[in-house]
Design a protein around this motif. Structure first.
Motif, PDB file in Angstrom:
ATOM      1  N   VAL A 162      -1.660  -5.615  -4.840  1.00  0.00           N
ATOM      2  CA  VAL A 162      -0.275  -5.295  -4.489  1.00  0.00           C
ATOM      3  C   VAL A 162       0.076  -3.939  -5.115  1.00  0.00           C
ATOM      4  N   TYR A 163       0.735  -3.095  -4.302  1.00  0.00           N
ATOM      5  CA  TYR A 163       1.078  -1.745  -4.745  1.00  0.00           C
ATOM      6  C   TYR A 163       2.590  -1.533  -4.611  1.00  0.00           C
ATOM      7  N   GLN A 164       3.093  -0.685  -5.486  1.00  0.00           N
ATOM      8  CA  GLN A 164       4.467  -0.213  -5.351  1.00  0.00           C
ATOM      9  C   GLN A 164       4.452   1.037  -4.478  1.00  0.00           C
ATOM     10  N   ILE A 165       5.180   0.992  -3.365  1.00  0.00           N
ATOM     11  CA  ILE A 165       5.079   2.052  -2.364  1.00  0.00           C
ATOM     12  C   ILE A 165       6.367   2.873  -2.352  1.00  0.00           C
ATOM     13  N   PRO A 166       6.264   4.143  -1.967  1.00  0.00           N
ATOM     14  CA  PRO A 166       7.470   4.975  -1.844  1.00  0.00           C
ATOM     15  C   PRO A 166       8.229   4.641  -0.569  1.00  0.00           C
ATOM     16  N   PRO A 167       9.431   5.098  -0.444  1.00  0.00           N
ATOM     17  CA  PRO A 167      10.187   4.846   0.799  1.00  0.00           C
ATOM     18  C   PRO A 167       9.522   5.508   2.000  1.00  0.00           C
ATOM     19  N   VAL A 191      -3.782   4.204  -4.797  1.00  0.00           N
ATOM     20  CA  VAL A 191      -4.490   2.943  -4.563  1.00  0.00           C
ATOM     21  C   VAL A 191      -5.333   2.524  -5.761  1.00  0.00           C
ATOM     22  N   ASN A 192      -5.597   3.440  -6.698  1.00  0.00           N
ATOM     23  CA  ASN A 192      -6.365   3.081  -7.891  1.00  0.00           C
ATOM     24  C   ASN A 192      -5.496   2.454  -8.974  1.00  0.00           C
ATOM     25  N   LYS A 193      -4.187   2.426  -8.792  1.00  0.00           N
ATOM     26  CA  LYS A 193      -3.261   1.813  -9.746  1.00  0.00           C
ATOM     27  C   LYS A 193      -2.437   0.760  -9.009  1.00  0.00           C
TER      28      LYS A 193
END
Length: 268
Positions: A28-33, A47-49
């Motif tokens: 699961v990633y935190q994505i920008p708007p 994607v590496n974090k």
């Protein structure tokens, strides 16, 4: 006027869950708007974090899909993404990769957020997408079957039923055509005497006829003897025959030579 309350039915009280697919590893990633209307891009993420990693389970609750992210260590639910219809944008693939998706998670209290979902293996992302498509295809087939059933029930209610019963005096004759049913089996031949008899050979036991004659009507002549064999025959027996014939000629004379020979012997 008293309010009419609807009693909950058995179908409403019982929601059967069916697990469609499970993946033991997802991220699961935190994505920008979202920057533009073309769609999300995984290249804009780091994607590496990743924010969280765990197990993903796709569950079907009636016609709705629930994508559940579960912690493998504790078994607690991290987040849940409902997908009520096939056209829902709650699951949106990115435009630059086949291994990443954007999920619209819901806490069940009206609050939602967008997170990134990624798979390490491309085969897992393919199975995830194929599971969603197969479910909505089965839902569509069920909808079509329900519509056909309703149409048949409405037609049966409006159209009069046909009376297919037999009237008085009517009979039904059924002609059954059994292949080979009227042919009688030939009787087996009884063996003569008390011994066992063998069946005759095929073709009546006759030998094959001789080959047909040549075109001229006569069989071809036998091959002639070679010249060497003829010469050998003449050489071996010709002298013997001549000598035998000479001896016979001498015996046929007047006997002067014979008398002369034996005459001298007697005189000496």
């Amino acid at each position: 006027m008293a309010a009419v309350t609807k009693e909950p039915s058995f179908d409403d009280a019982l929601d059967v869950e069916s697990t469609l697919w499970t993946c033991k590893e997802c991220y699961v990633y935190q994505i920008p708007p979202l920057k533009n209307e073309s769609g999300h891009r995984a290249n804009d993420w780091d994607v590496n974090k990743w924010l969280w990693s765990g197990k993903l389970v796709v569950v079907a609750v009636r016609d709705t899909i629930e994508i559940r992210l579960i912690d493998e260590g504790t078994g607690n639910l991290f987040a849940m993404c409902p997908m009520p219809a096939a056209t829902s944008k709650n699951v949106d693939p990115v435009i630059d990769s086949s291994r990443y998706f954007v999920l619209r998670i819901d806490d069940g209290k009206g609050r939602h957020a967008f997170i990134g979902l990624g798979f390490r293996d491309r085969s897992d992302s393919y199975d995830f997408n194929a599971t969603l498509q197969d479910h909505w295809k089965s839902v569509q087939r069920q909808v079509e079957a329900d519509e056909m059933r309703k149409e048949m029930e409405a037609r049966a209610a409006t159209e009069p039923l046909k009376d297919l019963s037999l009237k008085e005096g009517e009979k039904i004759s059924i002609k059954v055509n059994v292949p080979g049913g009227h042919k009688e089996r030939p009787a087996r031949p009884k063996p003569s005497g008390g011994g066992l008899t063998l069946p005759p050979p095929p073709g009546g036991g006759l030998l094959a006829p001789p080959p047909p004659p040549a075109a001229g009507g006569l069989p071809p002549p036998p091959p002639a003897a070679s010249a060497s064999a003829a010469a050998m025959s003449d050489d071996d027996f010709g002298d013997f025959a001549d000598g035998f014939q000479g001896a016979g000629d001498a015996g046929d004379g007047d006997g002067d030579d014979a008398d002369d020979g034996f005459g001298d012997f007697k005189a000496g």
